[in-house]
Design a protein around this motif. Structure first.
Motif, PDB file in Angstrom:
ATOM      1  N   THR A  57     -32.540  -2.816  39.319  1.00  0.00           N
ATOM      2  CA  THR A  57     -31.530  -3.860  39.449  1.00  0.00           C
ATOM      3  C   THR A  57     -31.069  -4.246  38.050  1.00  0.00           C
ATOM      4  O   THR A  57     -31.762  -4.000  37.067  1.00  0.00           O
ATOM      5  N   LEU A  58     -29.896  -4.855  37.975  1.00  0.00           N
ATOM      6  CA  LEU A  58     -29.324  -5.226  36.690  1.00  0.00           C
ATOM      7  C   LEU A  58     -30.156  -6.344  36.075  1.00  0.00           C
ATOM      8  O   LEU A  58     -30.321  -7.407  36.677  1.00  0.00           O
ATOM      9  N   SER A 196     -22.139  -5.135  36.871  1.00  0.00           N
ATOM     10  CA  SER A 196     -22.060  -3.716  37.204  1.00  0.00           C
ATOM     11  C   SER A 196     -21.478  -3.542  38.599  1.00  0.00           C
ATOM     12  O   SER A 196     -21.678  -4.391  39.477  1.00  0.00           O
ATOM     13  N   ARG A 197     -20.766  -2.444  38.799  1.00  0.00           N
ATOM     14  CA  ARG A 197     -20.240  -2.101  40.122  1.00  0.00           C
ATOM     15  C   ARG A 197     -21.205  -1.230  40.925  1.00  0.00           C
ATOM     16  O   ARG A 197     -20.977  -0.996  42.104  1.00  0.00           O
ATOM     17  N   VAL A 198     -22.253  -0.743  40.258  1.00  0.00           N
ATOM     18  CA  VAL A 198     -23.163   0.190  40.927  1.00  0.00           C
ATOM     19  C   VAL A 198     -24.585  -0.333  41.023  1.00  0.00           C
ATOM     20  O   VAL A 198     -25.380   0.175  41.809  1.00  0.00           O
TER      21      VAL A 198
END
Length: 264
Positions: A57-58, A196-198
């Motif tokens: 995870t970010l 983030s988009r991912v």
């Protein structure tokens, strides 16, 4: 990513193209590989592979700061006298990390390090160090502007430049440098963390302790219960050392309990 320096163990000339992995990464599972043969490409790919292996995870800013600092120590380890490692690493829209392990190349008197200065209102005129030229920043900026300038040596003669300490990692956001985890957390809480988009963002919401996997807060809660501290901001000691527990938030959990808390 921008790098200035020499890293022997990431040089194809010294190791035949085999580069060490960092953190949890391993060479067989590497996703990023250098196209060229420079140590800059090799160490950048090593950092990317290590970050990919470290997080699902970010991460929050305090956690990514502590992680990059740990990777830097791995990169320098064993080559403290020969390595020169100065870099800038941009992470997302707002955040930039800068690290310096300075030195001079064999036979050279040129010192390879990093310096920074913060330009903010009231802006004034700055004279360049190497040519007869001056810039009046008050004519090209607004009262809302603030910018940090980072260079391998001071660029002007009438501004205050600060040299990075050996092994120092700084996080820059909105024109200001940060080096304490609680400062990084305050920037995170301002909504200027990574995006983030991912990758899904790690939760930063305040939920009841019994529903959280937040070791520093849970430990503090348990100590509070045992000690029976009547107030949240009770100071237990004037000085203390934060040994950490891997989450990067220990200093935050205990900041109000200790007068001067030093990270280790």
């Amino acid at each position: 990513f921008a790098h200035n320096g020499d890293l022997p163990k990431f040089s194809n000339k010294d190791n035949g193209g085999m580069h060490p992995s960092l953190g949890r990464a391993n060479c067989r599972g590497a996703c990023y590989h250098p196209v060229g043969d420079t140590d800059s490409e090799a160490v950048f790919c090593a950092i990317l592979n290590a970050l990919k292996a470290e997080f699902v995870t970010l991460p929050t800013l305090p956690v990514i700061y502590e992680t990059i600092q740990r990777f830097c120590a791995e990169i320098i380890s064993g080559e403290e006298e020969s390595a020169i490692f100065n870099f800038l690493l941009l992470c997302g829209q707002y955040t930039m990390f800068a690290y310096s392990w300075p030195g001079s190349r064999p036979g050279s008197v040129v010192w390879n390090g990093l310096f920074y200065t913060v330009r903010k209102p009231p802006f004034s005129t700055a004279k360049l160090a190497d040519v007869d030229y001056a810039v009046d920043f008050s004519k090209v900026t607004t009262p809302a502007d603030r910018v940090a300038v980072i260079a391998t040596k001071p660029l002007t003669v009438d501004e205050e430049w600060t040299e990075f300490r050996r092994g120092q990692l700084l996080m820059f956001d909105n024109g200001l440098p940060y080096s304490e985890l609680y400062d990084c957390q305050e920037v995170e809480q301002q909504g200027r963390g990574l995006s983030s988009r991912v990758m899904q963002k790690a939760s930063n919401n305040c939920t009841p302790i019994k529903d959280r996997c937040d070791t520093p807060a849970l430990l503090r809660h348990l100590v509070d219960v045992v000690v029976g501290a009547p107030k949240k901001n009770t100071v237990w000691a004037n000085n203390g050392a934060d040994l950490g527990c891997g989450s990067g938030l220990s200093g935050l959990a205990f900041r109000s309990c200790v007068g001067n808390l030093t990270g280790v």
